[in-house]
Design a protein around this motif. Structure first.
Motif, PDB file in Angstrom:
ATOM      1  N   ARG A   1       0.870  -1.186   0.000  1.00  8.90           N
ATOM      2  CA  ARG A   1       0.000   0.000   0.000  1.00  8.90           C
ATOM      3  C   ARG A   1       0.904   1.232   0.000  1.00  8.90           C
ATOM      4  O   ARG A   1       1.642   1.463   0.949  1.00  8.90           O
ATOM      5  CB  ARG A   1      -0.874  -0.058   1.246  1.00  8.90           C
TER       6      ARG A   1
ATOM      7  N   ASP B   1      -8.175  -0.231   6.333  1.00  5.91           N
ATOM      8  CA  ASP B   1      -8.171   1.229   6.226  1.00  5.91           C
ATOM      9  C   ASP B   1      -8.400   1.889   7.584  1.00  5.91           C
ATOM     10  O   ASP B   1      -9.421   2.535   7.799  1.00  5.91           O
ATOM     11  CB  ASP B   1      -9.195   1.701   5.186  1.00  5.91           C
TER      12      ASP B   1
ATOM     13  N   ASP C   1      -6.355   4.197   9.074  1.00  8.49           N
ATOM     14  CA  ASP C   1      -5.432   5.317   9.198  1.00  8.49           C
ATOM     15  C   ASP C   1      -5.965   6.378  10.160  1.00  8.49           C
ATOM     16  O   ASP C   1      -7.173   6.620  10.197  1.00  8.49           O
ATOM     17  CB  ASP C   1      -5.260   6.027   7.836  1.00  8.49           C
TER      18      ASP C   1
ATOM     19  N   LYS D   1      -7.007   9.996  11.157  1.00 10.88           N
ATOM     20  CA  LYS D   1      -7.483  11.149  10.377  1.00 10.88           C
ATOM     21  C   LYS D   1      -6.792  12.407  10.900  1.00 10.88           C
ATOM     22  O   LYS D   1      -6.693  12.586  12.115  1.00 10.88           O
ATOM     23  CB  LYS D   1      -9.002  11.288  10.509  1.00 10.88           C
TER      24      LYS D   1
HETATM   25 MG    MG Z   1      -8.470   5.653   4.266  1.00 15.15          MG
END
Ligand code: MG
Ligand code: ATP
Ligand code: ZN
Ligand code: MG
Length: 470
Positions: A33, A439, A441, A443
């Protein structure tokens, strides 16, 4: 993976989101990724590439030390940062360029830093029960926010009645992000009621947008790359799925075939979403209830009469949806309540800029930052500590509102009997399955003012466009 023997011919384009581009290995169950940067800022992308390692390590730490304790050990695969030869990365980026959807080409893959995340390929089952003839399939769902805000800081009443996703649809259609309205409502999916969940899943199949994708052997067979490039043919999907649900081929034909197969698919997804596969514990199933008043969205098309009879069954405590919903609900003051707290932190950091590191605003996301989030004092005592904790809880919730669920399925061979709770019995077959979340991550802290503005825009636009119709 031997990073000094990387060959771009062994990797292919897999997919991408707003922040990252993913390639998968053609044989092994692995993906890389890469980060992406705005295409029009080449100067900045060099600078950003320098920061890539720190950024990726933050992602790993955040998934591992913050999100995993909330979501459960078995659902989260945090992966690791790898450093790759720049030659390999450049060749790879040339190779994947032609596969990328047009709408994503405003950003370019990071080819300067050589850093990427290495993760298991979650479209494939991790425990290899490979059947050569029938490859694994995977359903990816990006469920979005599953509750209505309950905070007293909310100023527009409509936010207590219509969910964020349904309101946002109007704005997305108007600014051309999607061509057709989705009838999916997250509150139906998160209800725990099988009828409402099936309804939500049917709507996702009708109009997938970026909320549903289906992979076969790691290849996208259903869903959208962007608004111009969508694979949404239910008959074609039926042909792909038939061997999984009706292995004794030829038993079903004709016009009922599609409906039968799609219903089997929906049942399997519902079962996987409600199972407690994250903990592998069976037995007592406690349910998590959201109080009735907030449990449904006025914009959902689910049959009103049935709703009135009470169709909020609640979620089994440890199922993937319940884990995600609990993390989402850490956002308990709403963006309207959070914005002033963000300003309090900003004002403090303006006076004492060095405190930014001590308060761990942008990481490092180590174990003790999770502990701080959990100890949740609910009264605002006017301190910066309180404001920081609320901001960080909000960011965890934001991540949980944006993650994807991956359900991988493979036919269960007759001679093998894996753990009973990893098998789903359909009407004519048995499937091994696994559920994971991806996903995760963090923010960005700096995005909070933008979120505040966007919230206002979404609500105002919704009110304007629905009032205009009346
Ligand atoms: Mg994302
Ligand atoms: P978003 O815009 O949703 O924030 P993003 O840029 O953060 O997306 P991801 O969602 O992590 O990127 O990855 C983009 C897509 O790549 C996913 O939707 C999924 O289809 C695929 N993908 C990502 N990680 C994996 C994985 N470990 N295994 C299989 N597929 C993956
Ligand atoms: Zn809704
Ligand atoms: Mg994503």
């Amino acid at each position: 993976m031997e990073v000094d023997k990387m060959d771009e011919n062994e990797w292919k384009y897999h997919g991408e989101g707003n922040k990252s581009l993913v390639v998968s290995h053609v044989e092994h169950s692995q993906v890389l990724r890469f980060l992406k940067y705005p295409a029009e800022e080449p100067g900045n992308s060099h600078k950003a590439a320098k920061e890539a390692f720190g950024h990726l390590q933050n992602i790993v730490d955040f998934s591992k030390n913050v999100m995993k304790p909330f979501l459960g050990e078995n659902y989260v695969h945090h992966g690791e940062v790898v450093h790759l030869p720049l030659d390999f990365v450049r060749q790879l980026s040339l190779k994947v360029e032609q596969e990328r959807p047009e709408s994503r080409c405003d950003k370019v893959m990071d080819i300067f830093s050589g850093y990427a995340l290495c993760l298991p390929n979650l479209t494939k089952l991790q425990t290899c029960h490979f059947s050569e003839s029938v490859p694994p399939i995977c359903i990816e769902i990006k469920p979005k926010c599953g509750f209505l805000p309950f905070s007293s800081h909310v100023t527009k009443d409509v936010k207590h009645r219509v969910c964020r996703f349904c309101m946002h649809q109007h704005l997305k259609l108007a600014n051309g992000k999607w061509k057709r309205m989705s009838r999916y409502c997250p509150l139906d999916l998160f209800s725990g009621n099988k009828q409402r969940m099936s309804f939500a899943l049917k709507n996702l199949l009708q109009e997938a947008q970026n909320n549903l994708k289906i992979f076969k052997n790691g290849e996208l067979i259903y869903g959208c790359k962007d608004d111009k490039d969508c694979l949404q043919d239910l008959n074609a999907l039926t042909q792909h799925l038939k061997p999984y649900f009706f292995p004794a081929n030829g038993l079903i034909h004709g016009p009922h075939c599609t409906r039968t197969v799609i219903n089997e698919l929906i049942n399997v997804i519902t079962t996987a979403l409600l199972s407690n596969s994250g903990t592998c514990r069976t037995g007592e199933i406690r349910k998590v209830h959201i109080s009735e008043g907030r449990a449904h969205c006025d914009a959902s098309h689910f049959h009103r009469d049935i709703l009135r009879k009470g169709s909020h069954s609640g979620l089994p405590k440890d199922c993937v949806l319940s884990k995600i919903l609990q993390a989402q609900m850490l956002d308990n003051v709403d963006i309207e309540g959070l914005h002033p707290l963000y300003n309090r932190v900003e004002q403090y950091l303006g006076e004492f800029p060095k405190e930014r590191i001590k308060l761990q605003i942008d990481g490092p996301y180590n174990e003790n930052c999770f502990e701080k989030l959990r100890n949740s004092q609910s009264e605002d005592d006017g301190t910066v500590d309180y404001a920081v904790r609320k901001v960080q809880q909000y960011r965890v919730a934001m991540t949980a509102k944006d993650c994807s669920i991956m359900i991988a399925l493979s036919p269960c061979p007759d001679d093998e009997l894996p753990e009973p709770n990893l098998v789903i019995q359909t009407s004519k077959s048995r499937l091994i399955y696994s559920v994971s979340i991806l996903d995760l991550d963090p923010k960005p802290y700096e995005n909070i003012p933008h979120q505040y503005k966007l919230d206002g825009q979404i609500v105002n636009f919704y009110l304007k466009s629905t009032q205009a119709k009346q």
